[in-house]
Motif scaffolding. Structure first.
Motif, PDB file in Angstrom:
ATOM      1  N   TYR A  28       0.817  -1.217   0.000  1.00  0.00           N
ATOM      2  CA  TYR A  28       0.000   0.000   0.000  1.00  0.00           C
ATOM      3  C   TYR A  28       0.848   1.263   0.000  1.00  0.00           C
ATOM      4  O   TYR A  28       0.331   2.362   0.207  1.00  0.00           O
ATOM      5  N   THR A  29       2.128   1.129  -0.225  1.00  0.00           N
ATOM      6  CA  THR A  29       3.028   2.284  -0.209  1.00  0.00           C
ATOM      7  C   THR A  29       3.911   2.262  -1.449  1.00  0.00           C
ATOM      8  O   THR A  29       3.905   1.292  -2.218  1.00  0.00           O
ATOM      9  N   LEU A  30       4.684   3.328  -1.612  1.00  0.00           N
ATOM     10  CA  LEU A  30       5.670   3.408  -2.677  1.00  0.00           C
ATOM     11  C   LEU A  30       7.054   3.514  -2.056  1.00  0.00           C
ATOM     12  O   LEU A  30       7.200   4.044  -0.949  1.00  0.00           O
ATOM     13  N   PRO A  31       8.083   3.034  -2.741  1.00  0.00           N
ATOM     14  CA  PRO A  31       9.436   3.177  -2.205  1.00  0.00           C
ATOM     15  C   PRO A  31       9.804   4.649  -2.068  1.00  0.00           C
ATOM     16  O   PRO A  31       9.212   5.515  -2.726  1.00  0.00           O
ATOM     17  N   PRO A  32      10.769   4.977  -1.219  1.00  0.00           N
ATOM     18  CA  PRO A  32      11.233   6.367  -1.117  1.00  0.00           C
ATOM     19  C   PRO A  32      11.705   6.877  -2.477  1.00  0.00           C
ATOM     20  O   PRO A  32      12.244   6.108  -3.288  1.00  0.00           O
ATOM     21  N   ARG A  33      11.492   8.139  -2.705  1.00  0.00           N
ATOM     22  CA  ARG A  33      11.850   8.703  -4.006  1.00  0.00           C
ATOM     23  C   ARG A  33      13.335   8.505  -4.324  1.00  0.00           C
ATOM     24  O   ARG A  33      13.700   8.188  -5.454  1.00  0.00           O
ATOM     25  N   ASP A  34      14.182   8.674  -3.328  1.00  0.00           N
ATOM     26  CA  ASP A  34      15.620   8.563  -3.562  1.00  0.00           C
ATOM     27  C   ASP A  34      16.041   7.152  -3.975  1.00  0.00           C
ATOM     28  O   ASP A  34      17.131   6.969  -4.515  1.00  0.00           O
ATOM     29  N   ALA A  35      15.184   6.163  -3.710  1.00  0.00           N
ATOM     30  CA  ALA A  35      15.540   4.776  -4.031  1.00  0.00           C
ATOM     31  C   ALA A  35      15.148   4.378  -5.448  1.00  0.00           C
ATOM     32  O   ALA A  35      15.479   3.273  -5.889  1.00  0.00           O
ATOM     33  N   VAL A  36      14.443   5.264  -6.164  1.00  0.00           N
ATOM     34  CA  VAL A  36      13.937   4.918  -7.498  1.00  0.00           C
ATOM     35  C   VAL A  36      14.442   5.950  -8.506  1.00  0.00           C
ATOM     36  O   VAL A  36      14.065   7.125  -8.431  1.00  0.00           O
ATOM     37  N   PRO A  37      15.296   5.564  -9.449  1.00  0.00           N
ATOM     38  CA  PRO A  37      15.870   6.539 -10.393  1.00  0.00           C
ATOM     39  C   PRO A  37      14.834   7.364 -11.144  1.00  0.00           C
ATOM     40  O   PRO A  37      14.988   8.579 -11.290  1.00  0.00           O
ATOM     41  N   VAL A  38      13.764   6.741 -11.635  1.00  0.00           N
ATOM     42  CA  VAL A  38      12.793   7.494 -12.420  1.00  0.00           C
ATOM     43  C   VAL A  38      12.062   8.517 -11.554  1.00  0.00           C
ATOM     44  O   VAL A  38      11.703   9.598 -12.021  1.00  0.00           O
ATOM     45  N   LEU A  39      11.861   8.223 -10.285  1.00  0.00           N
ATOM     46  CA  LEU A  39      11.218   9.172  -9.382  1.00  0.00           C
ATOM     47  C   LEU A  39      12.187  10.285  -8.987  1.00  0.00           C
ATOM     48  O   LEU A  39      11.774  11.436  -8.806  1.00  0.00           O
ATOM     49  N   ARG A  40      13.460   9.947  -8.843  1.00  0.00           N
ATOM     50  CA  ARG A  40      14.459  10.994  -8.566  1.00  0.00           C
ATOM     51  C   ARG A  40      14.532  11.980  -9.720  1.00  0.00           C
ATOM     52  O   ARG A  40      14.665  13.193  -9.511  1.00  0.00           O
ATOM     53  N   ARG A  41      14.427  11.453 -10.924  1.00  0.00           N
ATOM     54  CA  ARG A  41      14.570  12.321 -12.096  1.00  0.00           C
ATOM     55  C   ARG A  41      13.325  13.165 -12.336  1.00  0.00           C
ATOM     56  O   ARG A  41      13.434  14.324 -12.754  1.00  0.00           O
ATOM     57  N   TYR A  42      12.152  12.604 -12.053  1.00  0.00           N
ATOM     58  CA  TYR A  42      10.899  13.322 -12.340  1.00  0.00           C
ATOM     59  C   TYR A  42      10.077  13.466 -11.057  1.00  0.00           C
ATOM     60  O   TYR A  42       9.250  12.620 -10.727  1.00  0.00           O
ATOM     61  N   GLU A  43      10.329  14.549 -10.343  1.00  0.00           N
ATOM     62  CA  GLU A  43       9.648  14.767  -9.072  1.00  0.00           C
ATOM     63  C   GLU A  43       8.142  14.916  -9.269  1.00  0.00           C
ATOM     64  O   GLU A  43       7.350  14.480  -8.429  1.00  0.00           O
ATOM     65  N   SER A  44       7.715  15.521 -10.352  1.00  0.00           N
ATOM     66  CA  SER A  44       6.287  15.705 -10.582  1.00  0.00           C
ATOM     67  C   SER A  44       5.582  14.352 -10.707  1.00  0.00           C
ATOM     68  O   SER A  44       4.456  14.182 -10.215  1.00  0.00           O
ATOM     69  N   TYR A  45       6.222  13.409 -11.356  1.00  0.00           N
ATOM     70  CA  TYR A  45       5.645  12.070 -11.477  1.00  0.00           C
ATOM     71  C   TYR A  45       5.564  11.403 -10.107  1.00  0.00           C
ATOM     72  O   TYR A  45       4.556  10.764  -9.773  1.00  0.00           O
ATOM     73  N   ASP A  46       6.604  11.572  -9.320  1.00  0.00           N
ATOM     74  CA  ASP A  46       6.602  11.025  -7.969  1.00  0.00           C
ATOM     75  C   ASP A  46       5.437  11.588  -7.167  1.00  0.00           C
ATOM     76  O   ASP A  46       4.700  10.856  -6.495  1.00  0.00           O
ATOM     77  N   ARG A  47       5.232  12.890  -7.252  1.00  0.00           N
ATOM     78  CA  ARG A  47       4.147  13.508  -6.474  1.00  0.00           C
ATOM     79  C   ARG A  47       2.780  13.079  -6.989  1.00  0.00           C
ATOM     80  O   ARG A  47       1.838  12.920  -6.209  1.00  0.00           O
ATOM     81  N   LEU A  48       2.652  12.901  -8.291  1.00  0.00           N
ATOM     82  CA  LEU A  48       1.369  12.444  -8.819  1.00  0.00           C
ATOM     83  C   LEU A  48       1.043  11.053  -8.300  1.00  0.00           C
ATOM     84  O   LEU A  48      -0.094  10.790  -7.880  1.00  0.00           O
ATOM     85  N   LEU A  49       2.018  10.153  -8.313  1.00  0.00           N
ATOM     86  CA  LEU A  49       1.773   8.798  -7.816  1.00  0.00           C
ATOM     87  C   LEU A  49       1.415   8.813  -6.340  1.00  0.00           C
ATOM     88  O   LEU A  49       0.526   8.068  -5.895  1.00  0.00           O
ATOM     89  N   ARG A  50       2.083   9.662  -5.578  1.00  0.00           N
ATOM     90  CA  ARG A  50       1.829   9.690  -4.139  1.00  0.00           C
ATOM     91  C   ARG A  50       0.473  10.318  -3.819  1.00  0.00           C
ATOM     92  O   ARG A  50      -0.169   9.943  -2.837  1.00  0.00           O
ATOM     93  N   ARG A  51       0.042  11.253  -4.630  1.00  0.00           N
ATOM     94  CA  ARG A  51      -1.306  11.766  -4.412  1.00  0.00           C
ATOM     95  C   ARG A  51      -2.345  10.706  -4.794  1.00  0.00           C
ATOM     96  O   ARG A  51      -3.317  10.486  -4.079  1.00  0.00           O
ATOM     97  N   ALA A  52      -2.143  10.049  -5.914  1.00  0.00           N
ATOM     98  CA  ALA A  52      -3.102   9.042  -6.369  1.00  0.00           C
ATOM     99  C   ALA A  52      -3.236   7.885  -5.384  1.00  0.00           C
ATOM    100  O   ALA A  52      -4.315   7.307  -5.239  1.00  0.00           O
ATOM    101  N   THR A  53      -2.130   7.537  -4.705  1.00  0.00           N
ATOM    102  CA  THR A  53      -2.132   6.375  -3.811  1.00  0.00           C
ATOM    103  C   THR A  53      -2.022   6.767  -2.344  1.00  0.00           C
ATOM    104  O   THR A  53      -1.567   5.976  -1.523  1.00  0.00           O
TER     105      THR A  53
END
Length: 769
Positions: free
Chosen positions: A385-410
């Motif tokens: 029910y969670t997502l890995p920390p942003r720093d642990a995922v290269p695509v999330l580190r590179r695209y913060e907006s995508y990271d925030r969208l996923l975290r809002r959605a979930t």
């Protein structure tokens, strides 16, 4: 595909949870579609893990991003009006990729190649349809039975296909074999002998003793009969065929055949081929997500919830994407039926038991699916029910907006997720444009449905003072530059307010206050006018009145942040802009506000990244280019600052301003060692055609830099001419003297005139006369 109920039985085995759906029940209660649940309280520390600040503890943000949007608008924006049956072999181009992304075509799969040669249900997936007890399992050397009776409750089970090759279902559909199997039953390939031998799919029951499966199949037939959307498989008919053992007629849903591959298959192929990080390309994943949101938005507009979104249930065939399994679909007002969902994609069980499925839980599953497709992580066991920390995922580190969208959605709190497929699609589209701008190194702009353009005053546009443009803008000017939220067209006064754009803030305030019955948009326009006038206390009162009229509207927080920025309360402004960024991850305006606040609080790296994101995505946000250039210069990266300013388009109203700053950067600084810098500055100055005074002032700046360079050891060159004279100390001094005397004529005061004349005299070359 849906499986058996879990209530009244032992815990669901982990290996079964990992591969199949399961239904949950909740006690009867109010409808899950509750508008009151679409607001969420902002509270410190409640933003996503990638956020930098905390939100306000006294404000509420609505789950919806767009004010005044109705479900009818959702249907229209997502193409709910589109309809039509798909042919046996689709040949038309779909909307996949929106013309922005080149998604590889998945060849149409010949139906005969898809038929299983040995249709068997794996033993690990065999459970009693009544009590969820393990059945049909191996005992020592003896293989498990494919049919029999449950030892626990006595319910009959059977995992043998009910149809075989050659069976004629409903006197019309000739069975060719099994395509797949799952919780709700076998899926068969057949030919429609009454309609040109077209390929169709028959979906039957897995276990005739499974009452829940019967219910779900009946419900699927009812819901499917209402669905007409290009991104959802089309139901054709419902036919019955006698059970070969009992003779009791069993139902089969007849659907169009969709020949392609599921998103799960495409992901596994990518991993098998050694694809980077075992994931699909991010732009391709987002393209899939947008198509699926179109389909889900359509279902929501019809009062239906999908309940079981996952990559397995999405098929790409050529250039089209379709949802293929509506076994878990239910009405929003249904409080009794079992809820079918899949571990790893579904919301926490306690949420379903407490309040049932909802639009936000559907969109939660989309967020989970996007994450599974775009990076590899243990989404069923370690992060169910969670997502890995942003720093642990290269695509999330590179695209913060995508990271925030996923975290809002979930988000674990339902009220803080997306509550409308259109809102999520709009934000996801904004994120896609950012991703493509970065990947392709070219802007991908588009008008925002929530914000207008940047606003520059006449003073801003008329000034060519390089030093002022190279300094962080004063708080009041920074707040004035930020885009304003657009007027809600549904507001009763929208048309009238649109005619007020030519009025000054001083004229707007009394006009708006004279309104006999102020609408929400009237109050909001008054807030902005008062902020621009510097009347904060009055603006706060007006904003409070708006907040009471429109509780939960994100624009309350927006104008609070703008006021804080204008008053120099940079820490508070940064926290609010950060929360708005998490709420609207696909919008550029919150990023710009956050960058301005971060720049003032010393967060230069954060500000630089935000400015860069805004600027590379949309070159109409020129303040982002100035901000990025300021920071690069402060970091000692003069060449990078020049590169940024040189990308301001010639058609921009601030192109000349950018060139003014660029020229100043070319000719000042301790690291100047190249005569080409001065020649380039002189050539650019001749191209931008400033007015006489501004041109003379900038020419003097270039010549001052050249004179300083020569005094510090630069080599004079009589063959090189700079602004009409030789690049020698005498030539530069003579030229500079003339420029200062010219500027003295435009001086606004006698004191300024005397200073300029004194400078001219001090530069005059010494002569014998």
């Amino acid at each position: 595909m849906p499986g058996a109920p879990v209530e009244g039985g032992p815990p669901v085995p982990p290996q079964w949870r990992a591969e199949t759906q399961e239904p949950l029940r909740r006690p009867p209660g109010p409808s899950a579609h509750d508008p009151a649940a679409e607001e969420w309280p902002g509270r410190p520390g409640s933003g996503p893990s990638s956020g930098e600040g905390s939100g306000s503890g006294h404000m509420r943000l609505s789950g919806r991003s767009g004010p005044g949007r109705s479900s009818g608008g959702t249907a229209a924006l997502l193409g709910a009006g589109a309809s039509g049956r798909s042919s046996s072999r689709p040949t038309s181009r779909g909307t996949l990729g929106m013309g922005l992304v080149q998604v590889p075509v998945v060849p149409y799969r010949d139906p005969s190649d898809a038929v299983m040669t040995d249709p068997v249900v794996a033993e690990k997936n065999r459970y009693c349809g009544n009590c969820n007890e393990k059945v049909g399992r191996r005992r020592g050397e003896l293989p498990g039975r494919t049919q029999g009776f449950c030892r626990r409750c006595g319910t009959r089970f059977s995992f043998v296909p009910k149809l075989v090759e050659g069976d004629m279902v409903g006197g019309q559909y000739e069975v060719l074999g099994c395509l797949a199997h799952g919780g709700l039953g076998w899926v068969y390939l057949a030919r429609d002998r009454n309609v040109n031998d077209r390929w169709v799919v028959l979906k039957g029951l897995l276990n005739s003793g499974d009452a829940e499966a019967h219910k779900a199949a009946s419900a699927e037939r009812e819901y499917l009969s209402q669905v007409e959307h290009p991104n959802i498989v089309k139901i054709i008919n419902f036919a019955q065929h006698p059970d070969p053992q009992t003779g009791v007629p069993s139902g089969h849903i007849v659907m169009d055949y969709v020949g392609g591959k599921s998103l799960r298959e495409l992901l596994l192929e990518r991993r098998g081929s050694g694809g980077q990080d075992g994931a699909l390309p991010l732009d391709q994943v987002i393209a899939y997500g947008l198509e699926c949101l179109r389909a889900l938005g359509y279902l929501h507009s019809k009062g239906l919830l999908y309940c079981d979104f996952k990559p397995d249930n999405v098929i790409q065939s050529e250039e089209q994407v379709k949802l293929i399994d509506l076994g878990g679909v239910r009405r929003m007002d249904d409080t009794e039926s079992a809820v079918y969902s899949t571990p790893g994609y579904r919301v926490p069980e306690e949420e379903i038991v407490r309040s049932g499925p909802s639009v936000s839980s559907d969109l939660y599953s989309v967020g989970r699916a996007l994450a599974v497709l775009s990076f590899r992580f243990s989404f069923r066991r370690r992060h169910p029910y969670t997502l890995p920390p942003r720093d642990a995922v290269p695509v999330l580190r590179r695209y913060e907006s995508y990271d925030r969208l996923l975290r809002r959605a979930t988000h674990p709190e339902p009220e803080r997720r997306f509550h409308d497929a259109v809102d999520m699609a709009e934000q996801l589209t904004g994120v896609l444009r950012e991703v493509l701008s970065d990947m392709e190194e070219s802007p991908h702009p588009a008008p925002s449905s929530l914000f207008g353009a940047e606003s520059f005053s006449a003073a801003d546009l008329g000034a060519h003072d390089a030093d002022r443009l190279l300094s962080p803008p004063p708080p009041t000017r920074a707040a004035g530059v930020l885009p304003a939220p657009v007027i809600d067209p549904a507001d009763p006064a929208a048309q009238l307010l649109g005619g007020f754009v030519s009025l000054s803030p001083a004229e707007l305030v009394p006009t708006l206050r004279a309104a006999p019955s102020p609408t929400p948009e009237t109050r909001l326009m008054l807030v902005r006018a008062l902020i621009t006038e510097g009347r904060r206390l009055e603006a706060m009162d007006a904003l409070h009145a708006f907040g009471q009229t429109m509780p939960g509207d994100w624009r309350t927080m927006w104008y609070m942040a703008v006021m804080e920025l204008g008053d120099g309360e940079f820490g508070a402004a940064r926290a609010h802009f950060d929360e708005l960024y998490s709420h609207l991850p696909g919008e550029l305006a919150p990023k710009l506000g956050l960058a301005m606040a971060a720049e003032h609080t010393g967060g230069h790296e954060t500000a630089a990244e935000l400015y860069r994101t805004v600027w590379t995505t949309d070159h109409s946000y020129v303040s982002a280019a100035f901000g990025l250039a300021r920071i690069r210069r402060a970091q000692g990266q003069r060449s990078r600052a020049i590169e940024v300013l040189d990308t301001v388009p010639e058609l921009s109203s601030l192109h000349v301003h950018a060139q003014t700053v660029l020229i100043a950067l070319l000719v000042t600084g301790e690291d100047l060692r190249d005569v080409d810098d001065f020649l380039q500055a002189g050539e650019r100055l001749g191209r931008i055609r400033l007015d006489s005074e501004s041109g003379e002032r900038l020419a003097a700046r270039v010549l001052e830099g050249a004179l300083d360079w020569l005094r510090r050891g630069g080599r004079p060159d009589t063959s090189v001419r700079l602004l009409g004279t030789n690049l020698t100390e005498e030539g530069v001094r003579t030229n500079l003297e003339r420029r200062y005397r010219s500027l003295a004529h435009w001086a606004s005061s006698a004191a300024d005139r005397y200073v300029l004349v004194d400078k001219a005299n001090s530069l005059r070359p010494k002569t014998l006369l």
